[in-house]
Write a protein that holds these residues in place. Structure first.
Motif, PDB file in Angstrom:
ATOM      1  N   ALA A 250       0.848  -1.187   0.000  1.00 37.06           N
ATOM      2  CA  ALA A 250       0.000   0.000   0.000  1.00 37.06           C
ATOM      3  C   ALA A 250       0.889   1.244   0.000  1.00 37.06           C
ATOM      4  O   ALA A 250       1.962   1.263   0.619  1.00 37.06           O
ATOM      5  CB  ALA A 250      -0.906  -0.003   1.216  1.00 37.06           C
ATOM      6  N   LEU A 251       0.454   2.266  -0.700  1.00 35.48           N
ATOM      7  CA  LEU A 251       1.186   3.529  -0.706  1.00 35.48           C
ATOM      8  C   LEU A 251       0.843   4.318   0.551  1.00 35.48           C
ATOM      9  O   LEU A 251      -0.263   4.203   1.080  1.00 35.48           O
ATOM     10  CB  LEU A 251       0.815   4.342  -1.950  1.00 35.48           C
ATOM     11  CG  LEU A 251       1.127   3.690  -3.302  1.00 35.48           C
ATOM     12  CD1 LEU A 251       0.654   4.588  -4.444  1.00 35.48           C
ATOM     13  CD2 LEU A 251       2.610   3.405  -3.438  1.00 35.48           C
ATOM     14  N   PRO A 252       1.771   5.142   1.030  1.00 37.15           N
ATOM     15  CA  PRO A 252       1.478   5.946   2.222  1.00 37.15           C
ATOM     16  C   PRO A 252       0.365   6.954   1.944  1.00 37.15           C
ATOM     17  O   PRO A 252       0.258   7.500   0.847  1.00 37.15           O
ATOM     18  CB  PRO A 252       2.811   6.643   2.510  1.00 37.15           C
ATOM     19  CG  PRO A 252       3.543   6.642   1.205  1.00 37.15           C
ATOM     20  CD  PRO A 252       3.133   5.389   0.511  1.00 37.15           C
ATOM     21  N   GLY A 253      -0.467   7.186   2.931  1.00 36.88           N
ATOM     22  CA  GLY A 253      -1.552   8.150   2.788  1.00 36.88           C
ATOM     23  C   GLY A 253      -1.136   9.540   3.226  1.00 36.88           C
ATOM     24  O   GLY A 253      -0.001   9.765   3.666  1.00 36.88           O
ATOM     25  N   GLY A 254      -2.048  10.478   3.114  1.00 38.46           N
ATOM     26  CA  GLY A 254      -1.800  11.833   3.582  1.00 38.46           C
ATOM     27  C   GLY A 254      -1.593  12.857   2.486  1.00 38.46           C
ATOM     28  O   GLY A 254      -1.627  14.062   2.750  1.00 38.46           O
ATOM     29  N   ALA A 255      -1.361  12.422   1.256  1.00 44.37           N
ATOM     30  CA  ALA A 255      -1.153  13.368   0.156  1.00 44.37           C
ATOM     31  C   ALA A 255      -2.489  13.690  -0.512  1.00 44.37           C
ATOM     32  O   ALA A 255      -3.368  12.829  -0.596  1.00 44.37           O
ATOM     33  CB  ALA A 255      -0.183  12.789  -0.866  1.00 44.37           C
ATOM     34  N   ASP A 256      -2.614  14.915  -0.997  1.00 47.19           N
ATOM     35  CA  ASP A 256      -3.816  15.266  -1.766  1.00 47.19           C
ATOM     36  C   ASP A 256      -3.558  15.225  -3.268  1.00 47.19           C
ATOM     37  O   ASP A 256      -4.474  15.431  -4.060  1.00 47.19           O
ATOM     38  CB  ASP A 256      -4.352  16.636  -1.359  1.00 47.19           C
ATOM     39  CG  ASP A 256      -3.353  17.766  -1.594  1.00 47.19           C
ATOM     40  OD1 ASP A 256      -2.137  17.514  -1.533  1.00 47.19           O
ATOM     41  OD2 ASP A 256      -3.799  18.902  -1.823  1.00 47.19           O
TER      42      ASP A 256
ATOM     43  N   ALA B 241      -3.431   1.426  -6.558  1.00 48.91           N
ATOM     44  CA  ALA B 241      -2.740   1.782  -5.322  1.00 48.91           C
ATOM     45  C   ALA B 241      -2.737   3.295  -5.126  1.00 48.91           C
ATOM     46  O   ALA B 241      -2.926   3.781  -4.000  1.00 48.91           O
ATOM     47  CB  ALA B 241      -1.312   1.242  -5.351  1.00 48.91           C
ATOM     48  N   ALA B 242      -2.529   4.046  -6.205  1.00 47.82           N
ATOM     49  CA  ALA B 242      -2.569   5.507  -6.118  1.00 47.82           C
ATOM     50  C   ALA B 242      -3.971   5.982  -5.745  1.00 47.82           C
ATOM     51  O   ALA B 242      -4.136   6.907  -4.931  1.00 47.82           O
ATOM     52  CB  ALA B 242      -2.132   6.120  -7.442  1.00 47.82           C
ATOM     53  N   HIS B 243      -4.980   5.360  -6.340  1.00 54.79           N
ATOM     54  CA  HIS B 243      -6.376   5.704  -6.039  1.00 54.79           C
ATOM     55  C   HIS B 243      -6.659   5.484  -4.555  1.00 54.79           C
ATOM     56  O   HIS B 243      -7.274   6.324  -3.878  1.00 54.79           O
ATOM     57  CB  HIS B 243      -7.294   4.846  -6.909  1.00 54.79           C
ATOM     58  CG  HIS B 243      -8.759   5.109  -6.725  1.00 54.79           C
ATOM     59  ND1 HIS B 243      -9.492   4.530  -5.714  1.00 54.79           N
ATOM     60  CD2 HIS B 243      -9.622   5.883  -7.430  1.00 54.79           C
ATOM     61  CE1 HIS B 243     -10.752   4.932  -5.806  1.00 54.79           C
ATOM     62  NE2 HIS B 243     -10.853   5.753  -6.831  1.00 54.79           N
ATOM     63  N   ALA B 244      -6.200   4.347  -4.011  1.00 52.07           N
ATOM     64  CA  ALA B 244      -6.448   4.031  -2.610  1.00 52.07           C
ATOM     65  C   ALA B 244      -5.731   4.996  -1.664  1.00 52.07           C
ATOM     66  O   ALA B 244      -6.204   5.253  -0.547  1.00 52.07           O
ATOM     67  CB  ALA B 244      -6.016   2.594  -2.317  1.00 52.07           C
ATOM     68  N   ALA B 245      -4.575   5.526  -2.093  1.00 49.83           N
ATOM     69  CA  ALA B 245      -3.793   6.425  -1.235  1.00 49.83           C
ATOM     70  C   ALA B 245      -4.364   7.831  -1.175  1.00 49.83           C
ATOM     71  O   ALA B 245      -4.045   8.590  -0.258  1.00 49.83           O
ATOM     72  CB  ALA B 245      -2.345   6.477  -1.718  1.00 49.83           C
TER      73      ALA B 245
END
Length: 403
Positions: A287-293, A315-319
């Motif tokens: 999973a990619l790290p979250g927190g980015a807009d 994966a980008a969509h989920a992040a």
């Protein structure tokens, strides 16, 4: 092509669903034209006709350029390896002086200079009693341009793989050198690659990234975003350019574990260590790290087949949060004014990589929608030959069906 919402992307190329009579007329026209152009008698008459002679000469030159393309590229490579453009940037010089500085015999130096003049890399300059040589209009932009010269040097690997094009097309013989160079594109577990197998291509991507970074940032301004996650960002050159352009923007990089140390050092060297976070992992599994807009994929998707590309996009969509932005940038097939780049050059290059393929903007839009994105829009770039840009959003509603 500019498509939004759920509308289908604009079709590119021949309309295969044309009415039967139109398709039949086109086939008959092509058959007549092919018979005419392959006729030796017509070719002779065209070369002697005052009306057709200019067309015949243009076609002959174009065909010869295809035959001689490798020779041209090697003359360019010789100039780069001899640092000819940096030397000529000091001012016009004679062949004798250049021969000494190149450590190449005078006759061979003159041959190279003649070739470089024909290719507009070098130009003759007036001198007092001797011929001088200076920078040509295509050689001048190469002075100190690591982004381009590193790619010129790198093509020795590609040309070695192309020495037997039929073996490459048939998948015969040893694995192409490029498939070993870009090991991550075909590795079953890219995250497990040792640093020794990552350093070379990571350094090349870092050196060549300025070719596209400024163009992408000119096309899509990051003002209004607070945190950018660059996926597959290597040593951070795109994020460094973005951070320098957009004060206050927080930076996140996700790439293979072997890239974490050099990327962290690069951010620190550019005074961005306090704004940048680096994460190691495998975007085909983790999973990619979250927190980015906003998430960026710069020259990443075309390295991969459709299945793996879709995995990365999901994966980008989920992040991203609902309403978050995806910025996809890479050379695209069918690019305006650059058909050879996407279909001929990258088609063969990516075949040698045994990893990905060049896609049209419409094909990328289809992948993006399959990953759950909407409001997919192509943004025009200053030089489509180098990079195309597509912007997409994660829907505000979580009810979108991801196929």
């Amino acid at each position: 092509m500019a498509a939004t919402g759920s509308s289908a992307p604009a079709s590119l190329g021949l309309d295969v669903a044309a009415p039967g009579w139109r398709a039949g007329l086109h086939r008959r026209w092509c058959a007549w034209r092919d018979a005419l152009l392959t006729s030796p008698d017509f070719q002779r008459r065209a070369a002697r006709s005052w009306f057709l002679r200019p067309i015949a000469r243009r076609r002959a030159r174009a065909l010869f350029d295809l035959v001689a393309g490798f020779v041209y590229s090697q003359a360019l490579l010789a100039c780069v390896r001899l640092r000819a453009f940096e030397i000529l940037a000091e001012g016009p010089q004679s062949a004798a002086v250049l021969a000494r500085r190149f450590d190449v015999p005078l006759d061979a130096t003159e041959r190279l200079l003649a070739a470089a003049i024909a290719l507009e890399l070098v130009e003759a300059r007036p001198g007092e009693g001797e011929h001088l040589y200076g920078l040509g209009r295509l050689g001048a932009p190469l002075v100190g341009n690591e982004a381009i010269t590193s790619m010129i040097e790198h093509h020795a690997v590609l040309y070695a793989d192309l020495r037997d094009p039929l073996a490459l097309l048939r998948g015969e013989g040893d694995a192409p050198e490029l498939s070993r160079y870009w090991a991550y594109a075909t590795a079953a577990a890219p995250g497990a690659l040792p640093r020794a197998e990552v350093d070379a291509y990571s350094a090349l991507m870092s050196a060549s990234q300025p070719l596209v970074a400024q163009e992408v940032l000119d096309t899509y301004a990051l003002h209004g975003h607070r945190r950018l996650l660059d996926v597959g960002g290597g040593q951070g050159r795109f994020l460094i350019a973005a951070g320098q352009r957009t004060p206050g923007l927080q930076l996140m990089l996700f790439d293979l574990p072997a890239v974490v140390a050099p990327a962290t050092a690069a951010f620190a060297a550019h005074g961005l260590g306090g704004r940048a976070e680096v994460y190691g992992g495998d975007f085909t599994r983790d999973a990619l790290p979250g927190g980015a807009d906003i998430v960026s994929l710069v020259r990443v998707i075309y390295d991969h087949g459709d299945e793996r590309a879709l995995t990365i996009l999901r994966a980008a969509h989920a992040a991203l949060p609902p309403g978050g932005t995806l910025l996809l940038a890479e050379p695209m097939a069918g690019a305006s004014g650059a058909p050879r780049m996407g279909d001929a050059y990258f088609g063969m290059y990516l075949l040698a990589m045994r990893g990905g393929r060049s896609r049209t903007a419409a094909e990328l839009a289809t992948l993006l929608r399959s990953a759950g994105f909407d409001r997919v829009q192509e943004r025009p770039t200053p030089i489509p030959l180098q990079v195309g840009v597509i912007v997409a959003r994660r829907p505000e509603s979580a009810s979108v069906n991801i196929t």
